[in-house]
Design a protein around this motif. Structure first.
Motif, PDB file in Angstrom:
ATOM      1  N   PRO A   1     -66.633 -50.457  56.161  1.00  0.00           N
ATOM      2  CA  PRO A   1     -65.959 -51.731  56.466  1.00  0.00           C
ATOM      3  C   PRO A   1     -66.142 -52.771  55.356  1.00  0.00           C
ATOM      4  O   PRO A   1     -65.226 -53.549  55.082  1.00  0.00           O
ATOM      5  CB  PRO A   1     -66.631 -52.181  57.765  1.00  0.00           C
ATOM      6  CG  PRO A   1     -67.131 -50.929  58.389  1.00  0.00           C
ATOM      7  CD  PRO A   1     -67.541 -50.059  57.249  1.00  0.00           C
ATOM      8  N   ALA A   2     -67.321 -52.775  54.725  1.00  0.00           N
ATOM      9  CA  ALA A   2     -67.538 -53.707  53.616  1.00  0.00           C
ATOM     10  C   ALA A   2     -66.671 -53.343  52.424  1.00  0.00           C
ATOM     11  O   ALA A   2     -66.116 -54.214  51.750  1.00  0.00           O
ATOM     12  CB  ALA A   2     -69.017 -53.715  53.218  1.00  0.00           C
ATOM     13  N   MET A   3     -66.533 -52.049  52.136  1.00  0.00           N
ATOM     14  CA  MET A   3     -65.635 -51.603  51.061  1.00  0.00           C
ATOM     15  C   MET A   3     -64.195 -52.034  51.337  1.00  0.00           C
ATOM     16  O   MET A   3     -63.470 -52.460  50.426  1.00  0.00           O
ATOM     17  CB  MET A   3     -65.693 -50.083  50.919  1.00  0.00           C
ATOM     18  CG  MET A   3     -66.970 -49.535  50.329  1.00  0.00           C
ATOM     19  SD  MET A   3     -66.906 -47.727  50.223  1.00  0.00           S
ATOM     20  CE  MET A   3     -65.576 -47.496  49.024  1.00  0.00           C
ATOM     21  N   ALA A   4     -63.774 -51.937  52.588  1.00  0.00           N
ATOM     22  CA  ALA A   4     -62.416 -52.336  52.953  1.00  0.00           C
ATOM     23  C   ALA A   4     -62.203 -53.830  52.734  1.00  0.00           C
ATOM     24  O   ALA A   4     -61.083 -54.265  52.449  1.00  0.00           O
ATOM     25  CB  ALA A   4     -62.144 -51.965  54.412  1.00  0.00           C
ATOM     26  N   SER A   5     -63.271 -54.625  52.838  1.00  0.00           N
ATOM     27  CA  SER A   5     -63.164 -56.061  52.584  1.00  0.00           C
ATOM     28  C   SER A   5     -63.078 -56.355  51.096  1.00  0.00           C
ATOM     29  O   SER A   5     -62.417 -57.313  50.687  1.00  0.00           O
ATOM     30  CB  SER A   5     -64.379 -56.792  53.176  1.00  0.00           C
ATOM     31  OG  SER A   5     -64.479 -56.575  54.563  1.00  0.00           O
ATOM     32  N   VAL A   6     -63.739 -55.528  50.283  1.00  0.00           N
ATOM     33  CA  VAL A   6     -63.754 -55.756  48.835  1.00  0.00           C
ATOM     34  C   VAL A   6     -62.476 -55.256  48.187  1.00  0.00           C
ATOM     35  O   VAL A   6     -61.941 -55.881  47.258  1.00  0.00           O
ATOM     36  CB  VAL A   6     -64.986 -55.072  48.199  1.00  0.00           C
ATOM     37  CG1 VAL A   6     -64.991 -55.263  46.685  1.00  0.00           C
ATOM     38  CG2 VAL A   6     -66.267 -55.623  48.802  1.00  0.00           C
ATOM     39  N   LEU A   7     -61.942 -54.138  48.670  1.00  0.00           N
ATOM     40  CA  LEU A   7     -60.744 -53.527  48.078  1.00  0.00           C
ATOM     41  C   LEU A   7     -59.671 -53.313  49.154  1.00  0.00           C
ATOM     42  O   LEU A   7     -59.258 -52.180  49.428  1.00  0.00           O
ATOM     43  CB  LEU A   7     -61.106 -52.184  47.429  1.00  0.00           C
ATOM     44  CG  LEU A   7     -62.179 -52.217  46.325  1.00  0.00           C
ATOM     45  CD1 LEU A   7     -62.586 -50.800  45.942  1.00  0.00           C
ATOM     46  CD2 LEU A   7     -61.660 -52.970  45.106  1.00  0.00           C
ATOM     47  N   PRO A   8     -59.198 -54.381  49.776  1.00  0.00           N
ATOM     48  CA  PRO A   8     -58.266 -54.206  50.904  1.00  0.00           C
ATOM     49  C   PRO A   8     -56.900 -53.680  50.492  1.00  0.00           C
ATOM     50  O   PRO A   8     -56.228 -53.018  51.289  1.00  0.00           O
ATOM     51  CB  PRO A   8     -58.157 -55.632  51.469  1.00  0.00           C
ATOM     52  CG  PRO A   8     -58.453 -56.527  50.310  1.00  0.00           C
ATOM     53  CD  PRO A   8     -59.475 -55.791  49.496  1.00  0.00           C
ATOM     54  N   SER A   9     -56.475 -53.945  49.269  1.00  0.00           N
ATOM     55  CA  SER A   9     -55.128 -53.552  48.847  1.00  0.00           C
ATOM     56  C   SER A   9     -54.983 -52.047  48.660  1.00  0.00           C
ATOM     57  O   SER A   9     -53.864 -51.540  48.547  1.00  0.00           O
ATOM     58  CB  SER A   9     -54.761 -54.267  47.545  1.00  0.00           C
ATOM     59  OG  SER A   9     -55.649 -53.901  46.502  1.00  0.00           O
ATOM     60  N   LEU A  10     -56.097 -51.309  48.644  1.00  0.00           N
ATOM     61  CA  LEU A  10     -56.032 -49.859  48.431  1.00  0.00           C
ATOM     62  C   LEU A  10     -55.793 -49.089  49.725  1.00  0.00           C
ATOM     63  O   LEU A  10     -55.552 -47.878  49.693  1.00  0.00           O
ATOM     64  CB  LEU A  10     -57.326 -49.357  47.782  1.00  0.00           C
ATOM     65  CG  LEU A  10     -57.640 -49.901  46.387  1.00  0.00           C
ATOM     66  CD1 LEU A  10     -58.945 -49.309  45.873  1.00  0.00           C
ATOM     67  CD2 LEU A  10     -56.502 -49.589  45.414  1.00  0.00           C
TER      68      LEU A  10
END
Length: 799
Positions: free
Chosen positions: A501-510
């Motif tokens: 979930p933290a990764m999704a916050s950092v790189l949401p456009s992917l």
């Protein structure tokens, strides 16, 4: 206000009660009451995690200044929830640890816990705010509260020095960051981070993009102790160990990491972001680990190790931004995964090590590794915790630090396969510095544990008789050391609960809607280059450890006069001397000189503005006619003013000055303002009477004959002020861009204010804030005077 807002504000609110509890329950350690706050907050955020809130976002808004787009919007996503759990979880352990570390008989616990709660609330505000201005407000509160915590032992010169240093560097960085936020607003028209991210592709094409990025990175780099701003962190180690364990391993220094991670969706698409974040981070890793080896104070070793580890995380966030430029983005998202995973791991092993150092200092009376040694048999539990924390920090299996360090090597090696941003030129620096920095990381980790716990015990060098710490002081580091082992053996516990979930916050456009990153962490990856790099780190690190006395003199080759600390100290001294000299130059002690400065500045600024903007206008078409009575009153006032200046008698001067005031009251009568006329008459009568009573008993005014010299500067300034004020008055009267507000007062005084006396309604209702602040000022002055009257000086002060 929602429950989420109250969770952020709870530490501030409870801080108000701390002094009361400290006084009311003096026999109970105040920390037991304070412990309730972080524990409850941790359970609250934990239930958000267990309820699946980490996989979605929670947004709650309370209006603050809606006209400016500034609202207290609390925003919880994977990244914010991760940091909130770290802040409250580590905070709970630190408060428990402080109960046994700080004596309730010797320490001012009320101030300590007020400062600690202020910091906790400020950090929660930083990581859970969607509005950049609100984030900045909490950001500077972290600097302020950390200043108070670092300088808690204010009677120590080094504590005051460290507090001031951290404050100056981080606050200046914060001001820079504020400038970046304002530029973002100018580009997007919003202070919302989410709305700004939605416009990221427009921002990157704007001419303000690079200045904005640099200003924001300055804020992040100063807070997270990146090179060259790291110099405040080692001096901040003068704070009590619970402060170091909390601020400088798990929370405050991670604020800059959080900012870079949070704003990556805006800036990461650019090559400048990749190079700035990656290179500054990787060099900080190397420089911090290299300098940690030469330290002899255990907390100094941990301080430089923190600098190094923060550089490692920062570089990973920089490298992870490359994923935005590849279709096969998962090949490069491993860097972002490693950054978030190591963020968690670092909080566990570094928090435990700080507590271990605190225990050693508390039980032996020293942190100097030259005096320590042989504590393994006397402090076996502390030694075990130190082994776990140090080996994890060194990146050795089977601890969690090994896993994130291997992923770090993987990320740096994959840089060599990039074909963007001209990586083929300087890209080789990343894996090289990563490996060299890891060698020194292994080395200082071994020094930390083996120089302290093995070897010969020399009790005569120790201020205290060493023994194991009480169980209450051991529980927090045991918990953290246990997490080091658990996350090492079962890393996938974190994969989809916190990391993804933290990764999704950092790189949401992917990610497409309802999509997620593939996260799988395991201990064994086979025989690969990363493993060979680790074996090389262990081999060379062991050789350097064994031969340390032979090569440590290399540090003496570095010029001591050219260090960043020397530059900081010299800059402060130079600034202090230059500002004192400048102050002595213009602070002459004469009011006439100060008036010259004020009036000259006014002429220059206002006059230049009028000329540049072509603001002068002359139109008497709408001016009311001047009657004979007004001319007579004006002549009387001018005559009274001149008489006041030239009179040889004090009484004559007072009466002439009174005539000016009485003439003014007649003007109010002519302009149909009887209330103002009466007020002016009363004030003037009282003033004249008081002046006459005061001066009646003074001797006659005697003037020495003195030839007045013509002062050209004074003449020019007086003439200039008169001309400027006249031009402003004429222009303001000639150019009326808005309708007079008088009609509004006439129409609404009775309707809105409920009063038939328009002047009273204006003063009391329409200008109520003016009245309130005037009363407040008078009240403060009255309290100050009363306090001074009641003050009783001690004999020492009287002496």
């Amino acid at each position: 206000m929602t429950l989420l807002h109250w969770a952020i504000l709870a530490p501030f609110l409870f801080a108000i009660l701390v002094p009361i509890l400290y006084k009311a329950f003096s026999k109970i350690h105040t920390g037991w009451f304070v412990l309730f706050v972080p524990v409850v907050l941790f359970l609250y955020f934990l239930q958000l995690l267990l309820n699946g809130s980490h996989k979605k976002t929670i947004t709650e808004t309370v209006e603050w200044i809606p006209s400016l787009g500034i609202n207290f919007t609390a925003y919880v996503d994977g990244l914010g929830l991760l940091f909130a759990l770290l802040i409250t979880g580590i905070g709970s352990l630190v408060v428990l640890y402080s109960i046994y570390y700080l004596s309730k008989e010797k320490e001012q616990l009320n101030t300590f816990y007020v400062y600690l709660l202020m910091f906790m609330g400020a950090m929660l505000g930083v990581v859970l705010s969607d509005n950049t201005i609100v984030l900045y407000t909490f950001w500077e509160l972290t600097s302020f509260s950390s200043f108070l915590l670092i300088g808690y032992w204010y009677h120590r010169e080094k504590s005051r020095y460290g507090a001031q240093k951290s404050m100056l560097i981080t606050v200046l960085g914060g001001l820079s960051m504020l400038g970046g936020f304002i530029l973002l607003y100018l580009m997007t028209g919003t202070f919302s981070i989410r709305e700004t991210i939605a416009q990221s592709y427009l921002i990157v094409e704007n001419s303000l993009f690079i200045p904005t990025m640099i200003l924001i990175l300055l804020g992040a780099f100063t807070k997270s102790a990146q090179f060259p701003f790291y110099i405040w962190l080692p001096d901040a180690m003068e704070a009590p160990t619970p402060v170091s364990a909390y601020l400088h391993s798990a929370t405050m220094v991670k604020a800059g990491i959080y900012l870079v991670a949070r704003l990556s969706p805006i800036f990461a698409i650019s090559a400048e972001w990749f190079w700035f974040v990656s290179l500054f981070g990787i060099f900080t890793l190397f420089w911090g680990s290299f300098n940690a080896v030469k330290q002899t104070d255990l907390k100094a070793i941990l301080a430089f190790s923190t600098v190094s580890q923060l550089g490692m995380i920062m570089s990973l966030l920089g490298v992870g931004s490359a994923a935005l430029h590849y279709e096969n983005f998962e090949f490069y998202t491993v860097a972002t995964l490693a950054a978030i995973f190591h963020l968690i791991n670092h909080a566990t092993f570094k928090g435990s090590l700080f507590m271990v150092v605190g225990i050693i200092d508390h039980e032996t009376g020293t942190r100097d590794i030259r005096k320590l040694g042989g504590l393994m048999s006397l402090m076996p539990i502390t030694f075990t915790i130190a082994i776990i924390g140090s080996f994890s920090m060194a990146g050795l299996p089977p601890f969690n630090g090994f896993l994130s360090k291997e992923m770090f090597f993987t990320s740096m090696l994959r840089v060599l396969q990039m074909d963007i941003f001209a990586v083929e030129t300087w890209g080789i620096l990343l894996p090289v510095l990563a490996w060299v920095g890891s060698v020194f990381t292994f080395l200082y980790s071994m020094l930390l544990v083996f120089k302290t716990f093995t070897g010969k015990l020399e009790k005569e060098k120790l201020p205290k008789k060493p023994h194991e710490a009480p169980i209450g002081m051991l529980i927090p580091p045991i918990v953290l050391a246990s997490l080091v082992i658990i996350f090492g053996f079962f890393p996938d516990l974190l994969s989809y609960t916190l990391i993804e979930p933290a990764m999704a916050s950092v790189l949401p456009s992917l990610l497409a809607e309802n999509d997620h990153f593939h996260v799988h962490i395991e201990m064994w990856h086979g025989l690969n280059p990363e493993l060979y790099m680790t074996l090389g780190v262990i081999a060379l690190g062991t050789v350097l450890y064994k031969t340390l006395p032979k090569w440590k003199k290399i540090y003496d080759l570095l010029p001591r006069k050219l260090t960043l600390n020397k530059l900081y100290d010299t800059s402060l001294i130079t600034l202090d001397h230059s500002t004192n000299a400048f102050t002595r130059f213009y602070m002459t002690g004469f009011i006439r000189d100060y008036l010259v400065y004020i009036f000259a500045s006014m002429i220059l600024l206002v006059g230049t503005s009028i000329v540049v903007k072509n603001a002068f206008s002359f139109d008497i078409g709408k001016t009311a006619p001047v009657g004979i009575y007004e001319v007579i009153l004006a002549i009387v006032m001018v005559a009274g003013a001149i008489t006041t200046l030239l009179s040889r008698s004090r009484l004559t001067a007072i009466i002439a000055l009174g005539s000016v005031g009485y003439s003014l009251s007649l003007f109010f009568v002519l302009f149909r303002a009887p209330d103002l006329a009466l007020t002016q008459l009363i004030i003037e009568t009282v003033s004249v009477a008081l002046f006459l009573l005061a001066f009646y008993h003074l001797p006659e005014l005697k003037r020495k004959e003195k030839k007045l010299r013509f002062r050209l500067v004074n003449f020019i300034i007086s003439l200039g002020v008169g001309v400027i004020v006249t031009i402003i008055a004429i222009s303001a009267n000639s150019e009326r861009t808005h309708e007079s507000i008088a009609s509004y007062f006439i129409e609404n005084s009775y309707k809105l204010g409920g009063g038939k006396n328009m002047v009273n309604v204006i003063l009391v209702d329409f200008r109520g804030f003016d009245t309130m602040f005037e009363i407040t000022v008078l009240g403060i002055a009255a309290l100050a005077i009363y306090s001074m009257i009641q003050l009783r000086l001690s004999r020492r002060d009287e002496g």
